[in-house]
Design a protein around this motif. Structure first.
Motif, PDB file in Angstrom:
ATOM      1  N   HIS A  62     -32.477  -1.773 -46.685  1.00 56.67           N
ATOM      2  CA  HIS A  62     -31.417  -1.178 -47.514  1.00 56.67           C
ATOM      3  C   HIS A  62     -31.678   0.323 -47.654  1.00 56.67           C
ATOM      4  CE1 HIS A  62     -28.734  -1.582 -51.361  1.00 56.67           C
ATOM      5  NE2 HIS A  62     -28.829  -0.297 -51.043  1.00 56.67           N
ATOM      6  N   HIS A  64     -29.577   4.417 -47.370  1.00 57.60           N
ATOM      7  CA  HIS A  64     -28.346   5.224 -47.216  1.00 57.60           C
ATOM      8  C   HIS A  64     -28.780   6.569 -46.601  1.00 57.60           C
ATOM      9  CE1 HIS A  64     -26.118   2.871 -50.527  1.00 57.60           C
ATOM     10  NE2 HIS A  64     -27.376   2.567 -50.795  1.00 57.60           N
ATOM     11  N   ARG A  71     -28.967  16.224 -54.347  1.00 58.57           N
ATOM     12  CA  ARG A  71     -28.543  16.016 -55.738  1.00 58.57           C
ATOM     13  C   ARG A  71     -29.637  16.514 -56.688  1.00 58.57           C
ATOM     14  NH1 ARG A  71     -25.391  11.298 -54.734  1.00 58.57           N
ATOM     15  NH2 ARG A  71     -25.713  10.431 -56.798  1.00 58.57           N
ATOM     16  N   TYR A  84     -27.101   8.761 -65.220  1.00 63.91           N
ATOM     17  CA  TYR A  84     -26.519   8.653 -63.871  1.00 63.91           C
ATOM     18  C   TYR A  84     -25.047   8.253 -63.962  1.00 63.91           C
ATOM     19  CZ  TYR A  84     -26.129   6.557 -59.131  1.00 63.91           C
ATOM     20  OH  TYR A  84     -25.760   6.202 -57.858  1.00 63.91           O
ATOM     21  N   ILE A  94     -21.906  10.028 -56.483  1.00 65.54           N
ATOM     22  CA  ILE A  94     -21.538   9.727 -55.103  1.00 65.54           C
ATOM     23  C   ILE A  94     -20.473  10.710 -54.599  1.00 65.54           C
ATOM     24  CG2 ILE A  94     -20.504   7.957 -53.617  1.00 65.54           C
ATOM     25  CD1 ILE A  94     -21.798   5.847 -55.510  1.00 65.54           C
ATOM     26  N   TYR A 134     -20.824   7.738 -47.411  1.00 60.80           N
ATOM     27  CA  TYR A 134     -20.671   9.073 -47.996  1.00 60.80           C
ATOM     28  C   TYR A 134     -19.628   9.883 -47.216  1.00 60.80           C
ATOM     29  CZ  TYR A 134     -24.887   8.274 -50.784  1.00 60.80           C
ATOM     30  OH  TYR A 134     -25.805   7.793 -51.681  1.00 60.80           O
ATOM     31  N   HIS A 161     -17.796   2.088 -51.110  1.00 63.11           N
ATOM     32  CA  HIS A 161     -18.881   2.648 -51.923  1.00 63.11           C
ATOM     33  C   HIS A 161     -18.296   3.274 -53.181  1.00 63.11           C
ATOM     34  CE1 HIS A 161     -22.844   5.240 -51.853  1.00 63.11           C
ATOM     35  NE2 HIS A 161     -22.891   4.257 -52.713  1.00 63.11           N
ATOM     36  N   PHE A 195     -19.855  -1.770 -53.206  1.00 58.78           N
ATOM     37  CA  PHE A 195     -20.476  -1.476 -54.499  1.00 58.78           C
ATOM     38  C   PHE A 195     -19.619  -2.155 -55.564  1.00 58.78           C
ATOM     39  CE2 PHE A 195     -21.744   2.283 -57.515  1.00 58.78           C
ATOM     40  CZ  PHE A 195     -22.659   1.459 -58.156  1.00 58.78           C
ATOM     41  N   GLN A 226     -26.106  -3.959 -60.725  1.00 61.06           N
ATOM     42  CA  GLN A 226     -26.973  -2.784 -60.911  1.00 61.06           C
ATOM     43  C   GLN A 226     -26.949  -2.347 -62.379  1.00 61.06           C
ATOM     44  OE1 GLN A 226     -26.109   0.777 -58.598  1.00 61.06           O
ATOM     45  NE2 GLN A 226     -28.041   1.749 -59.180  1.00 61.06           N
ATOM     46  N   HIS A 246     -29.914  -5.037 -55.626  1.00 67.56           N
ATOM     47  CA  HIS A 246     -30.118  -4.393 -56.939  1.00 67.56           C
ATOM     48  C   HIS A 246     -30.585  -5.429 -57.959  1.00 67.56           C
ATOM     49  CE1 HIS A 246     -29.447  -0.127 -56.812  1.00 67.56           C
ATOM     50  NE2 HIS A 246     -28.398  -0.307 -56.022  1.00 67.56           N
ATOM     51  N   ASP A 297     -33.796   1.592 -50.860  1.00 65.29           N
ATOM     52  CA  ASP A 297     -32.504   2.113 -51.324  1.00 65.29           C
ATOM     53  C   ASP A 297     -32.429   3.625 -51.101  1.00 65.29           C
ATOM     54  OD1 ASP A 297     -29.931   1.976 -52.333  1.00 65.29           O
ATOM     55  OD2 ASP A 297     -30.533   2.155 -54.431  1.00 65.29           O
ATOM     56  N   ASN A 299     -31.596   7.145 -50.864  1.00 70.62           N
ATOM     57  CA  ASN A 299     -30.331   7.889 -50.971  1.00 70.62           C
ATOM     58  C   ASN A 299     -30.592   9.125 -51.840  1.00 70.62           C
ATOM     59  OD1 ASN A 299     -29.069   7.613 -53.849  1.00 70.62           O
ATOM     60  ND2 ASN A 299     -29.859   5.557 -53.410  1.00 70.62           N
ATOM     61  N   GLY A 301     -29.123  10.209 -54.563  1.00 66.16           N
ATOM     62  CA  GLY A 301     -28.820  10.175 -55.988  1.00 66.16           C
ATOM     63  C   GLY A 301     -29.713   9.270 -56.815  1.00 66.16           C
ATOM     64  N   SER A 302     -29.927   8.049 -56.340  1.00 65.20           N
ATOM     65  CA  SER A 302     -30.620   7.083 -57.193  1.00 65.20           C
ATOM     66  C   SER A 302     -31.986   6.664 -56.673  1.00 65.20           C
ATOM     67  CB  SER A 302     -29.747   5.836 -57.394  1.00 65.20           C
ATOM     68  OG  SER A 302     -29.691   5.072 -56.222  1.00 65.20           O
TER      69      SER A 302
HETATM   70  O1  NIG Z   1     -27.590   1.850 -54.055  1.00 66.18           O
HETATM   71  N1  NIG Z   1     -25.212   2.026 -56.194  1.00 66.18           N
HETATM   72  C1  NIG Z   1     -24.598   2.586 -55.313  1.00 66.18           C
HETATM   73  N2  NIG Z   1     -25.085   3.292 -54.290  1.00 66.18           N
HETATM   74  C2  NIG Z   1     -26.387   3.845 -54.215  1.00 66.18           C
HETATM   75  C3  NIG Z   1     -26.511   5.140 -54.895  1.00 66.18           C
HETATM   76  C4  NIG Z   1     -25.638   6.157 -54.351  1.00 66.18           C
HETATM   77  C5  NIG Z   1     -25.783   7.538 -54.906  1.00 66.18           C
HETATM   78  O2  NIG Z   1     -26.109   7.744 -56.088  1.00 66.18           O
HETATM   79  O3  NIG Z   1     -25.526   8.438 -54.096  1.00 66.18           O
HETATM   80  C6  NIG Z   1     -27.430   2.862 -54.700  1.00 66.18           C
HETATM   81  O4  NIG Z   1     -28.122   3.079 -55.707  1.00 66.18           O
END
Ligand code: NIG
Ligand code: FE
Length: 387
Positions: A62, A64, A71, A84, A94, A134, A161, A195, A226, A246, A297, A299, A301-302
């Motif tokens: 998993h 991204h 970010r 968040y 996102i 994205y 997403h 998502f 999540q 998640h 995971d 990515n 952002g998270s």
């Molecule tokens: O798996 N939850 C949704 N998507 C991503 C986070 C994406 C982002 O914040 O860019 C995740 O945590």
């Protein structure tokens, strides 16, 4: 071929002291004790593993990896107390990465994905899944999927997403995505993902999206539970999804439903840590008999990490899994989520994917928190120089 491991079998790891792994081309030919290794003829390249530990190449099921920008501003705001979900609702999150990703030309996007794939390899990941999601327009989504495939990943179309700003609502966007992007995405991707969350897509919209993707031949994945329990597990079971990922908000009812199914719960403790959210109920899931896997995971952002060894440390310290359970969850079980059932084990016939740790015991995988333990990687029979 190794089957999905659940319950007590999750912690079954066979450890051989003083061992060899003999590879022939892209496959493992034999594994055993050095004292049982007969003379070898021919052109042999030897990697001296004395004082090191060999484990199967790690599998990140998993990630991204296809995005532009970063970010770091939001990360700083979160450090000052912003949440968040708040940032997401204000048009950040996102959506900000979608804007930055659309601004890249195809060569720049490919360069990003290649760089992220190199980061994964340096942490011992030899098999990985990568999601689009994205771009959320036709060209950027397809370019993301191709970049992931060409960098050696298993592409997943995360067409659902978020709702991009040019659409009035989720239904209007799905109409476009399913008629305008799915036919092309299905030619490149192995799986589809959605998502399912407050502020993203609800269960009815997720069902519509996933059914269309299954009809187009894609395996199914879901981001679910999540922040809120919004029906992801029942939907995953109904649609025979490969996984639901998640699960930080999963209740006892959800745990029981997942345990009674063949859907794998993919746990992402680095994301819970990065967002300072509750950890998923890993111990309860395993003890109830659910099949679990672990992933980064990765990515912007998270979960800005490509390190499965870090995830293994979190699995042991936060999720109360044993090192053996963590290793199985990021090898055999993670490979199962990707439909790569021969991957994730050091056994004759398996792909020659081997990681050597600079450690006296393989459990340093989890024990050496943030440690730089990956010494050598063999991927598909090729000795990789870790630059
Ligand atoms: O798996 N939850 C949704 N998507 C991503 C986070 C994406 C982002 O914040 O860019 C995740 O945590
Ligand atoms: Fe994710």
């Amino acid at each position: 071929m190794p089957a999905l491991r659940r319950g007590r079998a999750l912690g079954d790891v066979l450890v051989l002291e003083d061992a060899y792994v003999l590879c022939d081309g892209e496959r493992i030919e034999a594994v055993g004790r050095m004292r049982d290794l007969g003379p070898l003829g021919g052109d042999i390249e030897e990697v001296d593993g004395r004082g090191l530990c060999a484990v199967p190449g790690l599998v990140d099921c998993h990630t991204h990896p296809a995005w532009g920008g970063d970010r770091v501003e939001e990360f700083t705001l979160r450090a000052e107390g912003a949440s968040y979900e708040e940032l997401h609702a204000r048009g950040g999150g996102i959506a900000r990465t979608v804007e930055a990703t659309r601004a890249l030309d195809e060569a720049a996007l490919r360069a990003r994905v290649d760089r992220h794939a190199r980061w994964m390899l340096r942490h011992g990941t030899t098999t990985w899944e990568g999601k689009s999601g994205y771009g959320l327009d036709r060209d950027t989504e397809i370019a993301s999927l191709r970049a992931i495939r060409d960098a050696g990943g298993s592409p997943t179309w995360l067409g659902a997403h978020a709702v991009p700003p040019e659409f009035a609502d989720a239904d209007a966007y799905l109409e476009f995505a399913l008629s305008g992007v799915l036919p092309e995405a299905a030619k490149v991707a192995d799986a589809a993902d959605v998502f399912l969350e407050r502020g993203a897509f609800d269960a009815t919209q997720a069902r519509r999206y996933l059914r269309a993707c299954a009809d187009a031949g894609l395996a199914l994945r879901l981001h679910g539970d999540q922040f809120t329990e919004s029906g992801a597990i029942p939907l995953a079971v109904e649609l025979r999804a490969r996984s639901v990922d998640h699960l930080e908000a999963t209740s006892d009812t959800g745990i029981r439903a997942l345990a009674a199914s063949d859907v794998v719960g993919v746990l992402l403790p680095a994301s819970a840590l990065f967002l300072d959210r509750p950890m998923p109920p890993a111990r309860a899931l395993v003890d109830a008999g659910a099949a679990i896997a672990l992933a980064t995971d990765f990515n912007p952002g998270s979960a800005f990490t490509t390190s499965l060894p870090l995830v293994a440390s979190l699995a042991c310290t936060q999720l109360k899994l044993s090192p053996a359970e963590a290793l199985t969850a990021m090898t055999v079980n993670a490979a199962h989520v990707l439909g790569r059932n021969a991957v994730g084990t050091l056994a004759p016939g398996a792909p020659a994917d081997v990681v050597l740790f600079d450690a006296p015991d393989w459990r340093y995988l989890a024990y050496h928190l943030g440690g730089d333990i990956v010494r050598t990687v063999v991927a598909g029979g090729r000795l990789v120089r870790l630059g």
